[in-house]
Design a protein around this motif. Structure first.
Motif, short mmCIF file in Angstrom:
data_model
loop_
_atom_site.label_atom_id
_atom_site.label_comp_id
_atom_site.label_asym_id
_atom_site.label_seq_id
_atom_site.Cartn_x
_atom_site.Cartn_y
_atom_site.Cartn_z
N TYR A 196 0.80 -1.22 0.00
CA TYR A 196 0.00 0.00 0.00
C TYR A 196 0.84 1.27 0.00
O TYR A 196 0.35 2.35 0.33
N GLY A 197 2.09 1.12 -0.38
CA GLY A 197 2.87 2.32 -0.60
C GLY A 197 4.15 2.40 0.21
O GLY A 197 4.15 2.15 1.42
N ALA A 198 5.24 2.75 -0.47
CA ALA A 198 6.53 2.89 0.20
C ALA A 198 6.53 4.07 1.16
O ALA A 198 7.25 4.06 2.17
N ARG A 223 21.74 9.35 5.55
CA ARG A 223 21.75 9.92 4.20
C ARG A 223 21.88 8.83 3.13
O ARG A 223 21.11 8.79 2.19
N ASN A 224 22.83 7.92 3.28
CA ASN A 224 23.09 6.90 2.26
C ASN A 224 22.48 5.56 2.68
O ASN A 224 22.77 5.06 3.77
N VAL A 225 21.68 4.99 1.79
CA VAL A 225 20.99 3.73 2.06
C VAL A 225 21.33 2.73 0.95
O VAL A 225 21.43 3.11 -0.23
N LEU A 226 21.50 1.47 1.32
CA LEU A 226 21.67 0.39 0.34
C LEU A 226 20.40 -0.46 0.38
O LEU A 226 20.08 -1.06 1.41
N ASP A 227 19.68 -0.49 -0.74
CA ASP A 227 18.45 -1.29 -0.83
C ASP A 227 18.76 -2.53 -1.66
O ASP A 227 18.94 -2.45 -2.88
N VAL A 228 18.82 -3.68 -0.99
CA VAL A 228 19.20 -4.94 -1.63
C VAL A 228 17.96 -5.67 -2.11
O VAL A 228 17.02 -5.85 -1.36
N GLY A 229 17.97 -6.10 -3.40
CA GLY A 229 16.78 -6.75 -3.95
C GLY A 229 15.64 -5.77 -4.05
O GLY A 229 14.55 -5.99 -3.53
N CYS A 230 15.88 -4.66 -4.75
CA CYS A 230 15.03 -3.46 -4.65
C CYS A 230 13.78 -3.50 -5.51
O CYS A 230 12.96 -2.58 -5.43
N GLY A 231 13.60 -4.50 -6.38
CA GLY A 231 12.47 -4.47 -7.29
C GLY A 231 12.59 -3.32 -8.27
O GLY A 231 13.65 -3.10 -8.86
N VAL A 232 11.52 -2.56 -8.44
CA VAL A 232 11.57 -1.40 -9.34
C VAL A 232 11.96 -0.13 -8.59
O VAL A 232 11.77 0.98 -9.07
N ALA A 233 12.52 -0.29 -7.38
CA ALA A 233 13.15 0.78 -6.59
C ALA A 233 12.18 1.82 -6.07
O ALA A 233 12.54 2.98 -5.88
N SER A 234 10.94 1.42 -5.77
CA SER A 234 9.99 2.39 -5.22
C SER A 234 10.39 2.84 -3.81
O SER A 234 10.14 3.98 -3.42
N PHE A 235 11.03 1.96 -3.03
CA PHE A 235 11.52 2.36 -1.71
C PHE A 235 12.52 3.50 -1.86
O PHE A 235 12.41 4.54 -1.19
N GLY A 236 13.49 3.34 -2.76
CA GLY A 236 14.46 4.40 -3.00
C GLY A 236 13.83 5.65 -3.58
O GLY A 236 14.25 6.77 -3.27
#
Length: 621
Positions: A196-198, A223-236
C-alpha cells in the motif's frame, strides 16, 4: 626479311604482350589488396573469431585497432583508414544488451558458474574478439525528451514504448509494483512487502526507530541507504523526498527489467548481486541497509553475505529486515530466525526494534564488543592485511572488518549531518593524503567548471532536461557537488586506480561505484541523460584499451537526445571528433578551450556533443 629476323620480331612481340599482362595482373592484385585493407576499416567490427566455439550468428564482433603512438597518429582522416565513416547498427534483438551481464555469453564461452552462489548473475565480460562493435538501437517507437515525462512525474509513470515489457505488471499485480495504462506504465509505489505504498512504510520505520518527527533521515544523520533486492526501486524513489539517497541494487534475474524501469523513472539504481565478490563500494558507505522480501539466504557460507553488509555499514548503521523469518511461527522460519539471530549476536549486532513483519538491527559503534568476545569466536575478525575499501573484483571474506583506531576511539564516523556533509571536509581525507584545503579548492574549481558547462549548453538544454547523470572519473566528487541545486542524481564512478577516493564520495552523502573503463558498465542501454568524462580517454589509452570501444559503450549508456561532455588533452579531442558523425552524435556539437586551473595537467579541450534520436530510415546490419 630473313626467317631468323622474322622469328626474332615475333618473339619480342610475345614477350611485350606477356609483360603487359603481368603488369595488369599486378595492378589488379594491388587494387584488391587496397580495397581489402580499406574495407576492413570502413566496416569496423565485422571481423570474426576463428574459435569454432563461437556462434557465427552473432553480429558485429571484434575489437577496434589499437594505436601505438596516439598523439602522433590520425591527424588527417583522409589519410587514416582507422577512423570509420560509419558504425554499424546492432540487430534489434540486442536493443537491451548489457555486454558484461549477458548470460548467453556464459554458454557460448562454456563457463561453468556456480548457480547456488549466484555467479551467473555476476559480471562476465566478453574477450576483445567477442565485443559488439555496433550501436545499440532503441526499441521501435522510443520516445526521447521530445516527448518528455520529466522528474518528478517520471517517478510515477514512464512510456511503455521505451521499455516494452509488461510481465512484471502481470506477475506483481497484487503487490502494486506497476500497472499498464495505455501507452504508459504507472508505478503506484507498492512493493512485495509494502503493498500500500513505500511512503507509509518509510514512516513506519521512522516510528520504529523513534526518530524525531517520524523522519527517517534522523536530522540528516541517515543519508546513504543500500536497498538490496530493490524491485523497481519504489523504496528508494520515496526516500528522495526525505533527503535520503539509496543505491537500489538488484540482479539481472528473472525480473530482468526491474532496474531498467527504475532508471527510466529517474531513480538511483544499478545492477548487482550479493554473490561471491564484494559489492563495488568502499567500507562504511551506508548508514542503513534494507532488505524487504529480498529472498537472500543470509546464513550461507558462514554468514558471508551479512558480513558483506557489515563491511558496508557505517558505525552504528542499521539493517532493516522485512521478511517472513522475522515474524512467521512455522518451524522452518523459526529455525532460520534463531540461526540468524545467533549469527548477528556473535557479530555484535543488536536488535533495536521489532514490530509486525520487520526487525531492525544496529551494528556497534566501536571495536569494544569485538574485543570482549571469547577467543576463537566466529566469525573471526579480518586480518590486518585486509583492506576493506578494496572492492573491485575482490572475493568476499567471511570475517568482520574492525574499525580503524581513530574510528574506534571516536565511536562513530565523525560525519556531520546532511546537507552540511556535502561541503564539509570528511575525516577520511587523511587516508588518501588530501588536505581540507585541497578538498575545498577542488570543490571550487568544479563549481566554476560546471557553471561554464551549463552556460555553453544553455541554448540547447531545456529546464529539467537532465535527471540521470554519470561522472566517469569522479575524483573527490566535485562535479556532483556542483550540481546540488539541479534536480539530478549523479552516479560517481571511480576508475580502479582511483578507487580509494570513492569513500570520500560516500562521506559527502553522494553515491557511486568502482569501475574499469576497459570493460562495459553494468547498466542497461539508454539509462543516462548526461555523461561527463574528464581525462578518462587519455587514461584508458595509456592502459592499452580501445578509445573506440569506450565511445561505443558511452553511446550504449546514453539516451537519445542526451549529452556527453568530454574534457581531455587536445590530441584526444581531435581524434574523438572524427567519430562524431559515425556515432550520430552530431545533433549539436561544441568544442571550446577551457580556462587553465589547478586541476589542469596541461592544455585541455572540452567537447560537448548531443546524441541524435535515430530516424526510422537508419537500418540495422
Amino acid at each position: 626479311m630473313s626467317p631468323s629476323r622474322e622469328m626474332k620480331q615475333k618473339s619480342e612481340k610475345i614477350n611485350s604482350s606477356k609483360l603487359v599482362t603481368y603488369v595488369l595482373l599486378g595492378l589488379v592484385g594491388l587494387l584488391g589488396l587496397v580495397c581489402l585493407y580499406y574495407g576492413s576499416y570502413s566496416t569496423p567490427g565485422l571481423r570474426r573469431s576463428d574459435d569454432d566455439s563461437f556462434d557465427g550468428s552473432d553480429p558485429v564482433l571484434g575489437g577496434f585497432a589499437r594505436s601505438n603512438d596516439f598523439d602522433d597518429l590520425f591527424e588527417d582522416q583522409e589519410l587514416n583508414p582507422e577512423v570509420p565513416k560509419s558504425i554499424p547498427i546492432c540487430d534489434m534483438k540486442y536493443s537491451e544488451l548489457i555486454p558484461c551481464l549477458d548470460r548467453s555469453l556464459i554458454y557460448k564461452l562454456k563457463l561453468k558458474p556456480n548457480l547456488t552462489l549466484m555467479e551467473h548473475y555476476e559480471r562476465h565480460c566478453p574477450p576483445p574478439e567477442r565485443r559488439y562493435n555496433c550501436l545499440v538501437p532503441p526499441p521501435k517507437g522510443y520516445k526521447s525528451c521530445r516527448f518528455p515525462i520529466r522528474w518528478p512525474a517520471s517517478r510515477d509513470e514512464v512510456w511503455k514504448a521505451n521499455i516494452p515489457h509488461t510481465h512484471l505488471a502481470e506477475e506483481k499485480s497484487d503487490q502494486h509494483w506497476m500497472v499498464v495504462n495505455g501507452e504508459k506504465i504507472n508505478f503506484p509505489g507498492g512493493g512485495t512487502h509494502f503493498h500500500y505504498g513505500a511512503d507509509k512504510y518509510i514512516v513506519s520505520l521512522s516510528k520504529m526507530l523513534k526518530f524525531p518527527g517520524d523522519k527517517l533521515h534522523n536530522g540528516g544523520n541517515i543519508r546513504n541507504v543500500l536497498d538490496v533486492g530493490c524491485g523497481v526501486a519504489s523504496f528508494g524513489a520515496y526516500l528522495l523526498s526525505h533527503d535520503i539517497i539509496a543505491m537500489s541494487l538488484a540482479p539481472n534475474d528473472v525480473h530482468e527489467n526491474q532496474i531498467q524501469f527504475a532508471l527510466e523513472r529517474g531513480i538511483p539504481s544499478t545492477l548487482g548481486v550479493l554473490g561471491t565478490k564484494r559489492l563495488p563500494y568502499p567500507s562504511r558507505s551506508f548508514e542503513l541497509a534494507h532488505c524487504s522480501r529480498c529472498r537472500i539466504d543470509w546464513l550461507q557460507r558462514d554468514g558471508i553475505l551479512l558480513l558483506e553488509l557489515d563491511r558496508l555499514l557505517s558505525p552504528g548503521g542499521y539493517f532493516v529486515y522485512s521478511s517472513p523469518e522475522a515474524y512467521a511461527h512455522d518451524p522452518e522460519n523459526r529455525r532460520i530466525w534463531n540461526a540468524m539471530y545467533d549469527l548477528l549476536r556473535r557479530m555484535c549486532w543488536r536488535v533495536v526494534s521489532k514490530k509486525d513483519q520487520t526487525v531492525i538491527w544496529a551494528k556497534p559503534l566501536s571495536n569494544s564488543c569485538y574485543l570482549k568476545r571469547e577467543p576463537g569466536s566466529r566469525p573471526p575478525l579480518c586480518g590486518s592485511d585486509d583492506d576493506p575499501d578494496v572492492a573491485w573484483n575482490v572475493l568476499m571474506k567471511a570475517c568482520i572488518s574492525p574499525y580503524s583506531a581513530k574510528m574506534h576511539q571516536e565511536k562513530g564516523s565523525g560525519l556531520v549531518p546532511w546537507p552540511m556533509r556535502l561541503t564539509a571536509a570528511p575525516p577520511r581525507l587523511a587516508e588518501i593524503g588530501v588536505s581540507p584545503e585541497e578538498f575545498r579548492r577542488d570543490s571550487n574549481i568544479w563549481l566554476a567548471r560546471v557553471t561554464e558547462y551549463w552556460k555553453q549548453m544553455k541554448s540547447v538544454v531545456q529546464k529539467n532536461s537532465f535527471r540521470n547523470v554519470m561522472d566517469m572519473n569522479s575524483n573527490l566528487g566535485g562535479f556532483a557537488s556542483a550540481l546540488k541545486d539541479k534536480d539530478v542524481w549523479v552516479m560517481n564512478v571511480a576508475p580502479v586506480h582511483m578507487s580509494a577516493r570513492l569513500k570520500i564520495i560516500y562521506d559527502r552523502g553522494l553515491i557511486g561505484t568502482v569501475h574499469d573503463w576497459c570493460e562495459a558498465f553494468s547498466t542497461y542501454p539508454r539509462t543516462y541523460d548526461l555523461l561527463h568524462a574528464w581525462k578518462v580517454f587519455s587514461e584508458i589509452e595509456e592502459l592499452g584499451c580501445g578509445i573506440e570501444d569506450l565511445l561505443i559503450e558511452i553511446d550504449r549508456m546514453l539516451r537519445p537526445d542526451g549529452f556527453v561532455i568530454i574534457r581531455d588533452k587536445p590530441s584526444i579531442i581531435n581524434y574523438i571528433r572524427k567519430f562524431v558523425t559515425a556515432l550520430r552524435w552530431d545533433g549539436w556539437l561544441l568544442e571550446v578551450e577551457p580556462r587553465i586551473d589547478a586541476l589542469s595537467s596541461g592544455e585541455e579541450r572540452v567537447l560537448i556533443a548531443r546524441k541524435k534520436l535515430w530516424d526510422d530510415g537508419v537500418m540495422a546490419i
